[in-house]
Design a protein around this motif. Structure first.
Motif, mmCIF file in Angstrom:
data_model
loop_
_atom_site.group_PDB
_atom_site.id
_atom_site.type_symbol
_atom_site.label_atom_id
_atom_site.label_comp_id
_atom_site.label_asym_id
_atom_site.label_seq_id
_atom_site.Cartn_x
_atom_site.Cartn_y
_atom_site.Cartn_z
ATOM 1 N N GLN A 369 0.836 -1.204 0.000
ATOM 2 C CA GLN A 369 0.000 0.000 0.000
ATOM 3 C C GLN A 369 0.865 1.246 0.000
ATOM 4 O OE1 GLN A 369 -2.029 -1.222 3.692
ATOM 5 N NE2 GLN A 369 -3.939 -0.645 2.667
ATOM 6 N N ALA A 370 0.385 2.272 -0.666
ATOM 7 C CA ALA A 370 0.953 3.619 -0.586
ATOM 8 C C ALA A 370 -0.226 4.569 -0.455
ATOM 9 C CB ALA A 370 1.784 3.940 -1.819
ATOM 10 N N LEU A 371 -0.445 5.078 0.771
ATOM 11 C CA LEU A 371 -1.666 5.829 1.086
ATOM 12 C C LEU A 371 -1.323 7.217 1.614
ATOM 13 C CD1 LEU A 371 -3.648 3.050 3.001
ATOM 14 C CD2 LEU A 371 -3.891 3.692 0.598
ATOM 15 N N TRP A 372 -1.870 8.238 0.977
ATOM 16 C CA TRP A 372 -1.746 9.608 1.486
ATOM 17 C C TRP A 372 -2.754 9.844 2.607
ATOM 18 C CZ3 TRP A 372 2.171 12.645 -0.098
ATOM 19 C CH2 TRP A 372 2.781 12.379 -1.332
ATOM 20 N N HIS A 373 -2.374 10.673 3.569
ATOM 21 C CA HIS A 373 -3.320 11.088 4.604
ATOM 22 C C HIS A 373 -4.455 11.861 3.943
ATOM 23 C CE1 HIS A 373 -4.924 13.452 7.983
ATOM 24 N NE2 HIS A 373 -4.492 12.437 8.747
ATOM 25 N N THR A 412 1.708 -14.460 6.089
ATOM 26 C CA THR A 412 1.577 -14.062 4.689
ATOM 27 C C THR A 412 2.318 -12.762 4.389
ATOM 28 O OG1 THR A 412 -0.439 -12.735 5.000
ATOM 29 C CG2 THR A 412 -0.717 -15.105 4.659
ATOM 30 N N GLY A 413 2.660 -12.029 5.452
ATOM 31 C CA GLY A 413 3.351 -10.763 5.253
ATOM 32 C C GLY A 413 2.471 -9.637 4.773
ATOM 33 N N ARG A 414 1.169 -9.805 4.830
ATOM 34 C CA ARG A 414 0.244 -8.795 4.304
ATOM 35 C C ARG A 414 -0.437 -8.051 5.452
ATOM 36 N NH1 ARG A 414 -0.984 -9.391 -1.137
ATOM 37 N NH2 ARG A 414 0.049 -11.178 -2.109
ATOM 38 N N TYR A 415 -0.043 -6.800 5.610
ATOM 39 C CA TYR A 415 -0.632 -5.933 6.625
ATOM 40 C C TYR A 415 -1.363 -4.800 5.926
ATOM 41 C CZ TYR A 415 2.752 -8.364 9.574
ATOM 42 O OH TYR A 415 3.481 -9.323 10.222
ATOM 43 N N ASP A 416 -2.558 -4.493 6.420
ATOM 44 C CA ASP A 416 -3.371 -3.432 5.824
ATOM 45 C C ASP A 416 -3.402 -2.223 6.734
ATOM 46 O OD1 ASP A 416 -4.421 -4.601 3.345
ATOM 47 O OD2 ASP A 416 -5.343 -6.064 4.700
ATOM 48 N N LEU A 417 -3.376 -1.046 6.127
ATOM 49 C CA LEU A 417 -3.413 0.214 6.865
ATOM 50 C C LEU A 417 -4.592 1.045 6.388
ATOM 51 C CD1 LEU A 417 -0.457 2.414 7.881
ATOM 52 C CD2 LEU A 417 -2.368 3.488 6.703
ATOM 53 N N ARG A 418 -5.218 1.726 7.330
ATOM 54 C CA ARG A 418 -6.310 2.629 6.982
ATOM 55 C C ARG A 418 -6.262 3.859 7.876
ATOM 56 N NH1 ARG A 418 -12.310 0.488 5.897
ATOM 57 N NH2 ARG A 418 -11.042 -0.521 4.285
ATOM 58 N N TRP A 419 -6.259 5.017 7.222
ATOM 59 C CA TRP A 419 -6.268 6.275 7.968
ATOM 60 C C TRP A 419 -7.619 6.517 8.637
ATOM 61 C CZ3 TRP A 419 -2.010 8.931 8.932
ATOM 62 C CH2 TRP A 419 -0.939 8.911 8.027
ATOM 63 N N ILE A 420 -7.626 7.200 9.779
ATOM 64 C CA ILE A 420 -8.846 7.743 10.372
ATOM 65 C C ILE A 420 -9.050 9.114 9.741
ATOM 66 C CG2 ILE A 420 -9.974 8.519 12.488
ATOM 67 C CD1 ILE A 420 -9.663 5.517 12.294
ATOM 68 N N SER A 421 -10.052 9.252 8.919
ATOM 69 C CA SER A 421 -10.198 10.463 8.099
ATOM 70 C C SER A 421 -10.844 11.624 8.838
ATOM 71 C CB SER A 421 -11.009 10.145 6.839
ATOM 72 O OG SER A 421 -12.293 9.661 7.187
ATOM 73 N N LEU A 422 -11.417 11.376 10.019
ATOM 74 C CA LEU A 422 -12.132 12.446 10.725
ATOM 75 C C LEU A 422 -11.369 12.919 11.950
ATOM 76 C CD1 LEU A 422 -15.795 11.068 10.468
ATOM 77 C CD2 LEU A 422 -14.663 12.769 9.018
ATOM 78 N N ASP A 423 -10.041 12.903 11.878
ATOM 79 C CA ASP A 423 -9.243 13.391 13.004
ATOM 80 C C ASP A 423 -9.561 14.856 13.291
ATOM 81 O OD1 ASP A 423 -7.909 11.216 13.887
ATOM 82 O OD2 ASP A 423 -6.088 11.555 12.710
ATOM 83 N N ARG A 424 -9.689 15.167 14.584
ATOM 84 C CA ARG A 424 -9.937 16.557 14.984
ATOM 85 C C ARG A 424 -8.690 17.217 15.545
ATOM 86 N NH1 ARG A 424 -15.971 16.120 17.824
ATOM 87 N NH2 ARG A 424 -17.023 15.272 15.971
#
Length: 473
Positions: A369-373, A412-424
């Protein structure tokens, strides 16, 4: 292609920096070790086994910055090479003394010179059948087959780190290959989209390789990154009549700028007598390579912009082709891409005022994954590896970092990342995990580096009623 053996050398040969002069008089080799002194008083004469050498070369001077010269941080011995059709002799300078001799050289060599440093001799054999590199300090030799040219435009050593780039012609296609310094192990190879490549040149800052095609092909200049990836193809000024284009005669890089150390211009000399200048001010990306820290077993990014070429992971037998990931930053000014031919590299591009490569992140494993904030200019990267979970973080304002995350190891070496989009606030929280385990947290500056601060841990194997309150570390 070169096919004619070289003739006898000129009676007088100067070193590239003008510090030394050598003369040949029958079987006397006369060496002026200090020609800047009055009347050339520091003169040595040695007897050679054959007169009329085909090659007489001084090892290249080490070009240092003013600070290095002032501090005398580097001292490299200079040497002199004397080669006949069957024998190579090498002398050490200051004081002049015999160092090495290589016998049994195949007759008809097209070029013999020093290689990547003063401990290497490179020989281009007759009819360009092969290159042999001799190690004076190791006694070993290595072979590269089918060089296209024996002259200086056919090969080159990268400034400072001295990786070897060479044009080959093993069959109908031109080929660029890059090799590690001293070992000459293959780093990369690229089949060139050229009709008849005429030469290559490293930029003086070591960040680019330029190759130009035959004039009959019109203007065609290929610019490669230091690891042999095609970065740009220049085919002339847009809007000009291609039928009137007489092609490229030669080209030259500008020296590194004192301000930033980058070669900022490439001048292209045309057959019609004009010169076109490309600006390379924005062609200076920061290259970061993932590496293991031996002391604690953690990972970190090391700046590889001017030290070594890229690592690429082996391709599978039938690799998918093309760009698999395209991700825009929140302000749409940056873009991250992943090409499946090099799945371990994240390329980061700046889009304004023109699209240019800004940085690259090189990893030991394929990128997952390559994820922008969602709102900040921060990119996070995860890779496919079963050694443990880690987050790789990049922003244009700080050095990139790699931070371990305490979630159970996934086979499996597969880790998923997900941003919290509603950070205050500015904590930039995210989830990371796989299958049965996810952890929520954020990266915080601590002890001079980024550390992961845990907020919540969810394990699917634990009954819901068993969860208690989790506090951040």
């Amino acid at each position: 292609m070169d096919s004619i053996a070289a003739g006898p050398v000129a009676p007088i040969t100067l070193s590239d920096d003008g510090v030394y002069v050598a003369q040949v008089n029958n079987k006397d080799l006369i060496v002026h070790l200090n020609p800047t002194s009055s009347e050339f008083r520091d003169v040595h004469v040695v007897k050679v086994k054959e007169n009329a050498p085909k090659f007489l070369k001084f090892s290249r001077a080490l070009h240092l910055s003013p600070g290095e010269i002032q501090n005398e941080q580097v001292s490299v011995p200079r040497r002199l090479l004397y080669a006949s059709d069957t024998r190579i002799q090498v002398w050490q300078l200051n004081p002049l003394q015999s160092l090495a001799e290589i016998e049994g050289i195949e007759p008809g060599a097209l070029n013999i010179d020093f290689g990547g440093d003063e401990n290497e001799i490179i020989v281009f054999h007759a009819w360009n059948t092969k290159i042999t590199i001799y190690g004076l300090d190791t006694g070993r030799s290595q072979v590269i087959k089918a060089p296209k040219f024996a002259h200086g435009n056919g090969f080159g050593y990268r400034p400072k780190t001295r990786e070897f780039a060479v044009l080959l012609k093993p069959d109908a296609n031109d080929l660029l290959t890059l090799h590690n310094f001293r070992t000459y192990e293959l780093i990369n190879r690229a089949v060139l989209p050229t009709v008849d490549a005429q030469g290559l040149k490293w930029s003086p800052d070591g960040r680019w390789i330029v190759i130009w095609d035959a004039a009959s092909a019109g203007t065609k200049v290929l610019i490669f990154t230091a690891d042999g990836q095609l970065f740009r193809t220049y085919t002339g000024i847009p809007g000009t009549d291609a039928s009137l284009d007489l092609g490229v005669r030669g080209l030259e890089w500008s020296p590194p700028s004192p301000a930033n150390g980058a070669s900022e211009f490439l001048a292209i000399g045309k057959v019609d007598g004009s010169v076109e200048i490309l600006t390379c001010k924005t062609n200076s990306p920061r290259i970061w390579r993932e590496r293991l820290v031996a002391a604690d077993g953690n990972l970190e990014y090391a700046d590889s912009s001017s030290s070594s070429a890229f690592n690429t992971i082996p391709e599978p037998s039938n690799p998918p082709r093309g760009v698999s990931t395209i991700a825009f930053s929140a302000d749409a000014q940056l873009i991250a891409t992943i090409d499946q031919t090099r799945p371990n590299i994240v390329w980061i591009w700046e889009l304004e005022p023109v699209a240019v490569l800004m940085s690259a992140l090189v990893h030991e494993h394929a990128v997952r994954q390559a994820l922008w904030h969602p709102s900040k200019i921060q990119l996070v990267v995860t890779t496919v590896n079963n050694t443990g979970a880690a987050v790789r973080s990049w922003s244009p304002y700080t050095q990139p970092s790699i931070t371990r995350v305490p979630v159970p190891r996934n086979e499996t070496g597969r880790y998923d990342l997900r941003w919290i989009s509603l950070d205050r606030d500015d904590k930039q929280r995210f989830w990371l995990g796989s299958h049965d385990d996810y952890i929520l947290g954020f990266l915080d500056q601590e002890d001079g580096g980024l550390q992961f601060q845990s907020l919540h841990h969810i394990n699917n194997k634990v009954p819901a009623g068993s969860y208690g309150a989790n506090t951040s570390r």
